[in-house]
Design a protein around this motif. Sequence first.
Motif, short mmCIF file in Angstrom:
data_model
loop_
_atom_site.label_atom_id
_atom_site.label_comp_id
_atom_site.label_asym_id
_atom_site.label_seq_id
_atom_site.Cartn_x
_atom_site.Cartn_y
_atom_site.Cartn_z
N GLN A 166 3.85 17.59 2.29
CA GLN A 166 3.64 16.80 1.09
C GLN A 166 4.32 15.44 1.19
OE1 GLN A 166 1.53 17.72 -1.27
NE2 GLN A 166 1.14 19.58 -0.11
N ILE A 167 5.53 15.42 1.73
CA ILE A 167 6.26 14.16 1.86
C ILE A 167 5.51 13.22 2.81
CG2 ILE A 167 8.38 13.11 2.75
CD1 ILE A 167 9.84 15.66 1.81
N GLY A 168 5.07 13.75 3.94
CA GLY A 168 4.35 12.93 4.91
C GLY A 168 3.05 12.39 4.36
N TYR A 169 2.33 13.22 3.61
CA TYR A 169 1.06 12.78 3.05
C TYR A 169 1.27 11.65 2.05
CZ TYR A 169 -3.86 13.42 1.75
OH TYR A 169 -5.21 13.25 1.54
N ALA A 170 2.29 11.77 1.21
CA ALA A 170 2.60 10.71 0.25
C ALA A 170 2.99 9.41 0.98
CB ALA A 170 3.71 11.15 -0.69
N LEU A 171 3.79 9.54 2.04
CA LEU A 171 4.16 8.36 2.83
C LEU A 171 2.94 7.70 3.44
CD1 LEU A 171 7.37 9.57 4.72
CD2 LEU A 171 7.24 7.78 2.97
N GLY A 172 2.03 8.51 3.96
CA GLY A 172 0.83 7.96 4.57
C GLY A 172 -0.05 7.24 3.57
N ILE A 173 -0.17 7.80 2.38
CA ILE A 173 -0.97 7.15 1.34
C ILE A 173 -0.39 5.78 1.01
CG2 ILE A 173 -1.59 7.25 -1.11
CD1 ILE A 173 -1.87 10.27 -0.77
N PHE A 174 0.93 5.69 0.94
CA PHE A 174 1.57 4.42 0.59
C PHE A 174 1.58 3.43 1.75
CE2 PHE A 174 5.57 1.92 0.34
CZ PHE A 174 5.21 1.11 -0.73
N LEU A 175 1.86 3.91 2.96
CA LEU A 175 2.09 3.01 4.09
C LEU A 175 0.83 2.69 4.89
CD1 LEU A 175 5.43 4.53 5.44
CD2 LEU A 175 5.16 2.47 4.05
N ILE A 176 -0.15 3.60 4.90
CA ILE A 176 -1.30 3.44 5.79
C ILE A 176 -2.59 3.11 5.06
CG2 ILE A 176 -2.77 4.62 7.49
CD1 ILE A 176 -0.32 6.19 8.37
N VAL A 177 -2.88 3.81 3.95
CA VAL A 177 -4.16 3.64 3.27
C VAL A 177 -4.45 2.19 2.88
CG1 VAL A 177 -5.49 4.27 1.21
CG2 VAL A 177 -4.28 6.03 2.50
N PRO A 178 -3.46 1.41 2.38
CA PRO A 178 -3.77 0.02 2.01
C PRO A 178 -4.33 -0.82 3.16
CG PRO A 178 -1.67 0.66 1.06
CD PRO A 178 -2.08 1.77 2.00
N LEU A 179 -4.05 -0.44 4.40
CA LEU A 179 -4.54 -1.21 5.55
C LEU A 179 -6.06 -1.28 5.60
CD1 LEU A 179 -2.13 0.11 8.34
CD2 LEU A 179 -2.22 -2.22 7.42
N ALA A 180 -6.74 -0.31 5.01
CA ALA A 180 -8.20 -0.29 5.06
C ALA A 180 -8.82 -1.49 4.35
CB ALA A 180 -8.73 1.01 4.46
N ASP A 181 -8.07 -2.16 3.49
CA ASP A 181 -8.61 -3.33 2.79
C ASP A 181 -8.76 -4.54 3.70
OD1 ASP A 181 -9.04 -2.22 0.30
OD2 ASP A 181 -7.05 -2.69 -0.46
N THR A 182 -7.94 -4.61 4.75
CA THR A 182 -7.99 -5.81 5.60
C THR A 182 -8.15 -5.51 7.08
OG1 THR A 182 -5.56 -5.83 5.75
CG2 THR A 182 -6.56 -7.13 3.99
N ALA A 183 -7.77 -4.32 7.52
CA ALA A 183 -7.82 -3.99 8.95
C ALA A 183 -9.24 -3.63 9.39
CB ALA A 183 -6.87 -2.84 9.25
N ASN A 184 -9.43 -3.53 10.69
CA ASN A 184 -10.67 -3.01 11.26
C ASN A 184 -10.71 -1.51 10.96
OD1 ASN A 184 -12.51 -1.75 13.17
ND2 ASN A 184 -12.55 -3.72 14.23
N VAL A 185 -11.57 -1.11 10.02
CA VAL A 185 -11.57 0.28 9.54
C VAL A 185 -11.93 1.25 10.66
CG1 VAL A 185 -12.57 1.87 7.87
CG2 VAL A 185 -12.15 -0.49 7.22
N ARG A 186 -12.87 0.86 11.50
CA ARG A 186 -13.27 1.74 12.60
C ARG A 186 -12.11 1.98 13.57
NH1 ARG A 186 -18.44 -0.43 15.29
NH2 ARG A 186 -19.19 0.02 13.17
N ARG A 187 -11.38 0.91 13.87
CA ARG A 187 -10.23 1.05 14.77
C ARG A 187 -9.13 1.86 14.10
NH1 ARG A 187 -8.39 -4.52 16.37
NH2 ARG A 187 -10.43 -4.48 17.40
N LEU A 188 -8.89 1.60 12.81
CA LEU A 188 -7.88 2.36 12.07
C LEU A 188 -8.22 3.84 12.07
CD1 LEU A 188 -5.40 2.43 10.16
CD2 LEU A 188 -6.97 2.03 8.26
N THR A 189 -9.49 4.16 11.85
CA THR A 189 -9.92 5.56 11.86
C THR A 189 -9.67 6.21 13.21
OG1 THR A 189 -11.64 5.09 10.22
CG2 THR A 189 -11.91 7.07 11.57
N THR A 190 -10.00 5.50 14.27
CA THR A 190 -9.80 6.03 15.63
C THR A 190 -8.34 6.31 15.91
OG1 THR A 190 -11.76 4.84 16.44
CG2 THR A 190 -10.16 5.57 18.08
N VAL A 191 -7.49 5.35 15.55
CA VAL A 191 -6.05 5.51 15.79
C VAL A 191 -5.50 6.70 15.01
CG1 VAL A 191 -3.79 4.45 15.42
CG2 VAL A 191 -5.66 3.09 16.36
#
Length: 390
Positions: free
Chosen positions: A46-71
Amino acid sequence: MNVLVLALAGAVTVANIYFPQPLLEAIAQGLKVSQDTAGIIASALQIGYALGIFLIVPLADTANVRRLTTVLLVLTSGGLLVAAASPNIVTLIVATLAVSTTTVLPQVITPVAAALAGPERSGHVVGLIGLGLTLGSTFSRSLSGGVSDLSGNWRTAYVVAAVMTAALLPALRRTMPERLGAGRARLPYRKLLATLPGLLTSHREVVFSAFLGATVFAAFSAFWATLTFHLAAPPFHQGPALAGLFSLYGLPAALLSAYAGRLNDRHGPTVVNVWALGCIAASFALFAFLGASMAALIVGSNLLILGTSSSQVANQARLFVLGEDKVARLNTIFMLSSFGGGAIGSLAGAAAYSDHGWTGTVVVGVVFIVLTAGALVVERAMRVRGADSA
């Protein structure tokens, strides 16, 4: 855009948060640690999932979504293999924290798919992907338990999860876009995260949806946090296995919740919110007056699942039409608010049950239902006032 592929991907990746739960006893025995120590894995998820939502999900607004998905898929698959080979509990906990942080792909897929679908079909798409997430979280526990029993080793379930996650790579590379908007300026990472408070205050819809997400999930969590205790007490005298079956009993509601998206596209999110609240209120009415009936608990849990899932679809759909350039960050705000509400609901439910039994659980749920209804009334009044002044 293939919505079914995205729904399947959401189901597989969200399963990584839930499949370890039935394995905790086997992990404790296999690594020769106490049950309490093995239970840290559940918290790390649960802690990791919350961290990921905060730290990683916002990147989809500006990053290459396909590359982000692959990584994310590569990191998650690798982390699951490390977890499978863990020689001790410390390694497994660290691997679990890493996996749950990177397996936030469902919260990337949902806003991206809604943005690609457009305002006219966003509710339908969010509903279908939400159905995938519900089915993934529901069946992951049964699948991992079955794999562990058949193989005689809890590590096999982690290997299977890694293979299933890695298998998504070819399909998602074809399905996910490179970027949500052509020519969009890429914000530095710190500035991207710094925009979250501003999004919360600049749109009334964000505050409204976040509040509803928190209160609805709080009522939902109050029930599930205390159901095991209620079933262990008279007149049921049942163990935790029966509580686990309630996720399967709720399958009809999970399937029906997919239609909330179509209802949202036709009538708007507020109508769906009201309908969802009616389902949740009916569930707690059953819990209050027929809480000693197993049939009433099953029917009530279905109404609760249906109402909660439908409410989430409506609240996310309301946010995703505010602008393609910020859908991922809006989803971050909504999910963090929902997680926070769920944590409060679980704590309040457990405390109330400890002092007042099942009645305490019902009272906590009703409090959050009243808060939800109050928010809907206030929002309606503000809309009427705005229409009159115009």
